[in-house]
Design a protein around this motif. Structure first.
Motif, PDB file in Angstrom:
ATOM      1  N   GLY A  26       0.795  -1.226   0.000  1.00 61.39           N
ATOM      2  CA  GLY A  26       0.000   0.000   0.000  1.00 61.39           C
ATOM      3  C   GLY A  26       0.823   1.271   0.000  1.00 61.39           C
ATOM      4  N   SER A  27       2.133   1.138  -0.044  1.00 60.42           N
ATOM      5  CA  SER A  27       3.007   2.320  -0.093  1.00 60.42           C
ATOM      6  C   SER A  27       2.700   3.169  -1.322  1.00 60.42           C
ATOM      7  N   SER A  28       2.809   4.488  -1.163  1.00 57.01           N
ATOM      8  CA  SER A  28       2.591   5.363  -2.322  1.00 57.01           C
ATOM      9  C   SER A  28       3.716   5.217  -3.348  1.00 57.01           C
ATOM     10  N   VAL A  70       0.987  -7.063  -0.586  1.00 58.55           N
ATOM     11  CA  VAL A  70       0.509  -7.485   0.730  1.00 58.55           C
ATOM     12  C   VAL A  70       0.438  -6.282   1.649  1.00 58.55           C
ATOM     13  N   ASP A  71      -0.649  -6.177   2.389  1.00 53.64           N
ATOM     14  CA  ASP A  71      -0.721  -5.133   3.402  1.00 53.64           C
ATOM     15  C   ASP A  71      -1.484  -5.678   4.603  1.00 53.64           C
ATOM     16  N   ILE A  72      -1.797  -4.804   5.535  1.00 53.79           N
ATOM     17  CA  ILE A  72      -2.537  -5.200   6.735  1.00 53.79           C
ATOM     18  C   ILE A  72      -3.830  -4.394   6.773  1.00 53.79           C
ATOM     19  N   GLU A 108      -7.242   0.323   2.655  1.00 53.26           N
ATOM     20  CA  GLU A 108      -7.713   1.291   1.671  1.00 53.26           C
ATOM     21  C   GLU A 108      -6.566   1.693   0.736  1.00 53.26           C
ATOM     22  N   LYS A 109      -5.401   1.924   1.337  1.00 52.15           N
ATOM     23  CA  LYS A 109      -4.251   2.331   0.533  1.00 52.15           C
ATOM     24  C   LYS A 109      -3.885   1.266  -0.492  1.00 52.15           C
ATOM     25  N   VAL A 110      -3.816   0.013  -0.051  1.00 52.78           N
ATOM     26  CA  VAL A 110      -3.371  -1.027  -0.985  1.00 52.78           C
ATOM     27  C   VAL A 110      -4.422  -1.262  -2.073  1.00 52.78           C
TER      28      VAL A 110
HETATM   29  P1  NAD Z   1       3.852   3.821   4.260  1.00 53.07           P
HETATM   30  O1  NAD Z   1       3.585   4.525   5.523  1.00 53.07           O
HETATM   31  O2  NAD Z   1       3.049   4.145   3.088  1.00 53.07           O
HETATM   32  O3  NAD Z   1       3.773   2.259   4.560  1.00 53.07           O
HETATM   33  C1  NAD Z   1       3.729   1.323   3.519  1.00 53.07           C
HETATM   34  C2  NAD Z   1       2.707   0.272   3.820  1.00 53.07           C
HETATM   35  O4  NAD Z   1       3.181  -0.643   4.809  1.00 53.07           O
HETATM   36  C3  NAD Z   1       1.388   0.828   4.373  1.00 53.07           C
HETATM   37  O5  NAD Z   1       0.357   0.652   3.443  1.00 53.07           O
HETATM   38  C4  NAD Z   1       1.191   0.046   5.657  1.00 53.07           C
HETATM   39  O6  NAD Z   1      -0.158  -0.280   5.928  1.00 53.07           O
HETATM   40  C5  NAD Z   1       2.032  -1.177   5.407  1.00 53.07           C
HETATM   41  N1  NAD Z   1       2.351  -1.992   6.588  1.00 53.07           N
HETATM   42  C6  NAD Z   1       2.578  -1.598   7.851  1.00 53.07           C
HETATM   43  N2  NAD Z   1       2.834  -2.661   8.631  1.00 53.07           N
HETATM   44  C7  NAD Z   1       2.781  -3.748   7.840  1.00 53.07           C
HETATM   45  C8  NAD Z   1       2.959  -5.147   8.048  1.00 53.07           C
HETATM   46  N3  NAD Z   1       3.244  -5.641   9.260  1.00 53.07           N
HETATM   47  N4  NAD Z   1       2.815  -5.984   6.988  1.00 53.07           N
HETATM   48  C9  NAD Z   1       2.516  -5.512   5.773  1.00 53.07           C
HETATM   49  N5  NAD Z   1       2.338  -4.201   5.512  1.00 53.07           N
HETATM   50  C10 NAD Z   1       2.466  -3.335   6.531  1.00 53.07           C
HETATM   51  O7  NAD Z   1       5.410   3.952   3.968  1.00 53.07           O
HETATM   52  P2  NAD Z   1       6.257   4.624   2.803  1.00 53.07           P
HETATM   53  O8  NAD Z   1       6.477   6.037   3.165  1.00 53.07           O
HETATM   54  O9  NAD Z   1       5.723   4.303   1.486  1.00 53.07           O
HETATM   55  O10 NAD Z   1       7.616   3.861   3.037  1.00 53.07           O
HETATM   56  C11 NAD Z   1       7.630   2.458   3.077  1.00 53.07           C
HETATM   57  C12 NAD Z   1       8.885   1.920   3.706  1.00 53.07           C
HETATM   58  O11 NAD Z   1       9.961   1.981   2.788  1.00 53.07           O
HETATM   59  C13 NAD Z   1       9.361   2.671   4.937  1.00 53.07           C
HETATM   60  O12 NAD Z   1       9.939   1.771   5.846  1.00 53.07           O
HETATM   61  C14 NAD Z   1      10.381   3.620   4.381  1.00 53.07           C
HETATM   62  O13 NAD Z   1      11.309   4.032   5.352  1.00 53.07           O
HETATM   63  C15 NAD Z   1      10.999   2.760   3.328  1.00 53.07           C
HETATM   64  N6  NAD Z   1      11.684   3.452   2.218  1.00 53.07           N
HETATM   65  C16 NAD Z   1      12.968   3.127   2.044  1.00 53.07           C
HETATM   66  C17 NAD Z   1      13.682   3.679   1.020  1.00 53.07           C
HETATM   67  C18 NAD Z   1      15.129   3.336   0.931  1.00 53.07           C
HETATM   68  O14 NAD Z   1      15.890   4.050   0.309  1.00 53.07           O
HETATM   69  N7  NAD Z   1      15.577   2.245   1.550  1.00 53.07           N
HETATM   70  C19 NAD Z   1      13.062   4.554   0.127  1.00 53.07           C
HETATM   71  C20 NAD Z   1      11.716   4.833   0.310  1.00 53.07           C
HETATM   72  C21 NAD Z   1      11.032   4.266   1.360  1.00 53.07           C
END
Ligand code: NAD
Ligand code: G6P
Ligand code: MN
Length: 433
Positions: free
Chosen positions: A10-12, A36-38, A43-45
């Motif tokens: 569900g990440s953007s 996969v999400d929770i 809604e996001k996913v």
């Molecule tokens: P986000 O807040 O949109 O979270 C992504 C999704 O993870 C959400 O839809 C959330 O419901 C889900 N989630 C939470 N707990 C979960 C679980 N136990 N199982 C499955 N899904 C679960 O986050 P974002 O801003 O899109 O960032 C996502 C992640 O990636 C973060 O940890 C961020 O730090 C990381 N990120 C890393 C890099 C990098 O360079 N390594 C770059 C971008 C983002």
């Protein structure tokens, strides 16, 4: 065909991942993608998953995007598992950033007190995922993006006993995009060597004839305003003497360490005015999901470029394609050291240049670092190891040790108060403590 499971689907950022797979379809024939999400991210996913399917439908390829809250179903027989979840979503990040800032210390999602709490929340989940993978897809590769990416990768190797893992970050990708431009060269005209830890690495550059051009890049960094910094980091020029002395280019996150005073005061100013980065990003996220709802949108919108992680899919999709097709592409990855950085133990995870192929990462030896950087690195790795140990054992004293040696946490009573407050703020996501 290849089955991909993406945890935190569900990440953007997901459209960016889709774009990366679409671009590489000829060498990486994806058949199905499981997002996969929770429940909290349902809604996001659903929104971004529909958007992802539209992107494939607009492409010449026949790929099915599955949306699920059932991780087991997604992991079963997967070839690659990518992790981009955020435990507690952005609300948790707001706490990581605001609570230390309230006490005048840096709140940041991967550095300082907040970064350590992100590790405490994330490590238990990644270890659960690894246990599931042992049962459901024992031959799969884990491609981790969940931050703090280096510590999460270290936890997978050290405590999960799972070696088929690669940790990634977009910061080296961005440096390797911008710096050739600074020199008026094409990316393939420069040869890169990175070493350090995630969000704490340096690099050296030579041209195609082996001539060291690191100083030339450093000089250019002080001329223009494009330095290849991710959007989330306030860009103030590094102290030039330090860069000239070490003849290496630090990563953007080094601003917090080489110029703690300036970056901290900028962060505290933002905290009091526009809000923390997490609060700003929440706004961007809302805007992005409004766009994703549009049933006619079938490509990655430009607004995603406002996020600091832009271009992360170049690292993710390229490493998957390189493993799948044994391409031996050179990338920068978090992986077991094995001697590439002799200043750190061979069995710990480092972020280094490596050739990625069928058997994973073959690291490029970097050699010893200058005395000052060796000192930083060894303190930072000790902090990481203590943080991960605390995350796994739930031991308060170990957590306090990690806090105390973190260079961005001023040790003492206030530090312990910040830690205690963060424990309370995040108690729902810290089952081990
Ligand atoms: P986000 O807040 O949109 O979270 C992504 C999704 O993870 C959400 O839809 C959330 O419901 C889900 N989630 C939470 N707990 C979960 C679980 N136990 N199982 C499955 N899904 C679960 O986050 P974002 O801003 O899109 O960032 C996502 C992640 O990636 C973060 O940890 C961020 O730090 C990381 N990120 C890393 C890099 C990098 O360079 N390594 C770059 C971008 C983002
Ligand atoms: C950088 C880092 C990522 C981090 C991102 C934060 O690109 O490499 O690890 O997740 O910035 O960006 P954000 O837009 O969430 O502040
Ligand atoms: Mn990163």
């Amino acid at each position: 065909g290849v089955k991909i499971a993406t945890i935190g689907g569900g990440s953007s950022y997901t459209p960016e991942l889709m774009e990366g797979f679409i671009k590489r379809y000829d060498e990486l024939p994806v058949r199905e993608i499981w997002l996969v999400d929770i429940e909290a991210g349902r809604e996001k996913v659903e929104i971004v998953g529909a958007m992802a399917q539209r992107m494939w439908d607009a492409s010449p390829y026949d790929v099915k995007v599955h949306i699920t809250l059932d991780r087991e179903e997604a992991l079963r027989d997967a070839d690659f598992v990518t992790t981009q979840f955020r435990v507690g979503l952005l609300e948790a990040r707001i706490k990581d950033e605001r609570i230390p800032a309230y006490y005048g210390m840096l709140g940041q999602e991967t550095n300082g007190a907040g970064g350590m709490f992100k590790a405490f929340r994330t490590v238990p989940i990644i270890l659960d995922i690894v246990e599931d993978m042992k049962r459901l897809c024992p031959d799969a590769w884990l491609i981790n993006f969940a931050n703090p990416s280096g510590m999460v990768t270290e936890a997978v190797v050290r405590y999960g006993k799972w070696d088929k893992v690669i940790g990634l970050c977009n910061v080296p990708v961005m440096a390797q995009m911008i710096e050739p431009e600074l020199l008026g060269k094409q990316p393939d005209e420069l040869i890169y060597k990175f070493a350090g830890l995630n969000h704490f690495h340096w690099h050296k550059v030579t041209d195609a004839h082996g001539k060291n051009v690191t100083l030339d890049i450093i000089n250019k960094m002080y001329e223009g305003d494009e330095t290849g910094m991710p959007k989330n980091i306030h860009d103030i020029p590094f102290p030039r003497e330090i860069l000239e002395q070490m003849q290496m280019i630090p990563c953007g996150y080094h601003h917090y360490y080489y110029q703690e005073e300036e970056t901290l005061s900028h962060a505290l100013e933002e905290y009091k005015t526009v809000g923390t980065r997490a609060q700003q990003v929440k706004q961007t996220e809302t805007e992005l999901f409004e766009l994703y709802k549009d049933p006619n949108l079938d490509y990655k919108p430009e607004q995603l470029g406002k996020r600091g992680g832009a271009y992360y899919s170049d690292a993710a999709c390229e490493s998957i394609a390189s493993i799948y097709a044994n391409k031996n592409t050179q990338l920068v990855v978090s992986t077991k050291n094995d001697g590439a950085v002799p200043d750190l133990p061979a069995d710990c995870v480092v972020e280094v240049s490596a050739y990625i192929g069928g058997q994973g990462a073959r690291n490029v030896a970097f050699g010893e670092l200058p005395v000052a950087e060796r000192g930083w690195l060894q303190v930072m790795k000790a902090m990481e190891l203590l943080t991960i140990e605390a995350a796994v054992t739930g031991d308060y004293d170990t957590a306090l040790q990690a806090f105390t040696i973190n260079p961005l946490v001023r040790s003492g009573k206030t530090a312990q108060r910040i830690m205690d407050e963060l424990f309370i703020a995040h108690k729902d996501f810290l089952p081990n403590f």
